[in-house]
Design an enzyme around this catalytic site. Structure first.
Site, mmCIF file in Angstrom:
data_model
loop_
_atom_site.group_PDB
_atom_site.id
_atom_site.type_symbol
_atom_site.label_atom_id
_atom_site.label_comp_id
_atom_site.label_asym_id
_atom_site.label_seq_id
_atom_site.Cartn_x
_atom_site.Cartn_y
_atom_site.Cartn_z
ATOM 1 N N GLY A 16 0.838 -1.202 0.000
ATOM 2 C CA GLY A 16 0.000 0.000 0.000
ATOM 3 C C GLY A 16 0.871 1.249 0.000
ATOM 4 O O GLY A 16 1.903 1.279 0.669
ATOM 5 N N ARG A 78 0.712 -4.920 -5.080
ATOM 6 C CA ARG A 78 0.844 -5.959 -4.056
ATOM 7 C C ARG A 78 1.281 -7.288 -4.681
ATOM 8 O O ARG A 78 1.031 -8.350 -4.126
ATOM 9 C CB ARG A 78 -0.467 -6.109 -3.293
ATOM 10 N N ASP A 109 5.714 -5.639 5.671
ATOM 11 C CA ASP A 109 6.155 -7.021 5.904
ATOM 12 C C ASP A 109 6.193 -7.878 4.641
ATOM 13 O O ASP A 109 7.112 -8.663 4.461
ATOM 14 C CB ASP A 109 5.330 -7.687 7.007
ATOM 15 N N THR A 131 5.018 1.273 6.502
ATOM 16 C CA THR A 131 3.640 0.800 6.580
ATOM 17 C C THR A 131 2.853 1.700 7.502
ATOM 18 O O THR A 131 3.285 1.967 8.633
ATOM 19 C CB THR A 131 3.484 -0.661 7.063
ATOM 20 N N ASP A 133 0.409 0.872 8.942
ATOM 21 C CA ASP A 133 -0.093 0.030 10.033
ATOM 22 C C ASP A 133 0.856 0.042 11.239
ATOM 23 O O ASP A 133 0.458 -0.318 12.338
ATOM 24 C CB ASP A 133 -0.267 -1.414 9.558
ATOM 25 N N ASP A 135 3.275 -1.918 12.070
ATOM 26 C CA ASP A 135 3.331 -3.206 12.753
ATOM 27 C C ASP A 135 4.605 -4.008 12.489
ATOM 28 O O ASP A 135 4.634 -5.217 12.723
ATOM 29 C CB ASP A 135 2.088 -4.047 12.386
ATOM 30 N N ARG A 177 -4.999 -2.956 9.468
ATOM 31 C CA ARG A 177 -4.929 -4.408 9.273
ATOM 32 C C ARG A 177 -5.134 -5.155 10.597
ATOM 33 O O ARG A 177 -6.115 -4.924 11.243
ATOM 34 C CB ARG A 177 -3.585 -4.770 8.629
#
Ligand code: F6P
Length: 350
Positions: A16, A78, A109, A131, A133, A135, A177
């Site tokens: 993304g 992706r 990741d 990211t 996210d 994470d 996510r």
């Protein structure tokens, strides 16, 4: 340190998009060009390393005026070569065909897992953490997260005034996510009344009780932030969203409609008028925050340091407020989850 004059390096952005990617690309390029390297952009993430490959040369002008631009000027996708027949071989062949002395993979990741594998095969790959996210393991900074939190914060400020005027419950669905970083940090900054994240289960009864309790204490509106990956009885389970997977194989969580369903349940159970706002891709759009520009520049520049030092399989990360390095494999080893202490802190303000 090996001579970098005449070196050929490629840069790709995968997964993304996120605000700050162009700042990182610039960070790499503005270090590499004066050192005598030729810099190639790989189009659309790993897709540009499949088949014949898709590259274009990035000159000094390319890196001008891009710091503040959102998205990625290289394009993204992706596409995951590990999941394609012969994908890995094609990537390795394209590194040779384009005569790349180094490849910079900027991503989360999935993108970085491919990079880690390539480096383990002896390919000259370095990484950059991205990211929204937030994470990734080991690093405290991921490109795009701060901008996303800033956007959520501004949205919550705006939603507060309309929620209060109409005495409504506002459910705000945010991305992230399988982790709740965007929800917790955005919710803390924007003064959310409840924050629901995948890491910590909450029942609908507890959410209802909280809304009712606020009502008894004189607050006739509530702002509830829910992470798209939050699970609760009554909400579409992640595996029920089967059939809506992206090319990396992830369930498209926004299709679960968690925010809308939660609002329906709350309206029915509390009798309060309820509305839903899904912030969606606005959280990834537009200009990067100052914080993202600064740190993306630094982790991008660090990628060049690693190339100069021939430290392949490594990437720039941030720990304790400083840019340092870690192996790409360690960064993708596990998902960084919201610590309980932070989640509990957010609850103090409920
Ligand atoms: O991983 C970043 C992210 O923005 C997630 O928070 C979200 O679930 C997903 O990407 C959305 O992906 P897409 O752009 O494919 O809709």
């Amino acid at each position: 340190m090996a001579s970098t004059d005449g070196m050929r390096i490629g840069i790709l952005t995968g997964g993304g998009d996120a605000p700050g990617l162009n700042a990182a690309i610039r960070g790499v390029g503005r270090r590499a060009l004066p050192a005598g390297a030729t810099v190639l952009g790989v189009r659309n993430g790993w897709r540009g390393m499949i088949g014949e490959g898709s590259f274009f040369e990035l000159d000094r002008r390319f890196f001008s005026g891009i710091l503040q631009l959102g998205g990625t000027l290289l394009g993204s996708s992706r596409v995951n070569p590990m999941k394609l027949d012969h994908g890995r071989e094609e990537v390795l062949a394209n590194i040779r065909r384009a005569e790349l002395d180094a490849l910079v993979a900027i991503g989360g990741d999935d993108t970085l897992s491919v990079a880690a594998w390539l480096a383990e095969q002896g390919a000259p790959v370095v990484g950059v953490p991205k990211t929204m996210d937030n994470d990734l393991s080991v690093t405290e900074y991921c490109i795009g997260f701060d901008s996303a939190v800033t956007i959520v914060t501004e949205a919550l400020d705006r939603l507060h005034t309309t929620a209060a005027s109409h005495h409504r419950v506002m459910v705000v669905e945010v991305m992230g996510r399988d982790t709740g970083w965007v929800a917790v940090m955005g919710g803390l900054a924007g003064g959310a009344d409840q924050i629901l994240i995948p890491e910590y289960p909450v029942t609908i009864g507890e959410v209802v009780e909280h809304v009712n309790e606020r009502g008894k204490q004189g607050s006739d509106f509530s702002i509830i932030v829910v992470a798209e990956g939050f699970e609760m009885e009554g909400l579409t389970a992640k595996d029920e969203a089967e059939g809506t997977r992206d090319a990396f194989g992830h369930v498209q969580l926004n299709r679960r409609g968690v925010g809308y369903r939660l609002a329906e349940m709350l309206e029915e159970l509390t009798g309060n008028e309820t509305r839903t706002t899904v912030l969606g891709h606005t959280q990834r759009g537009g200009s990067p925050s100052a914080f993202d520009r600064i740190w993306a520049t630094q982790v991008g520049a660090k990628a060049w340091d690693l190339i100069e030092a021939q430290r392949f399989g490594q990437m720039g990360i941030v720990q304790c407020g400083e840019v340092t390095t870690a192996s790409i494999r360690d960064v993708v080893a596990e998902q960084r989850r919201v610590p309980e202490e932070l989640y509990r802190l957010a609850q103090v303000f409920y």
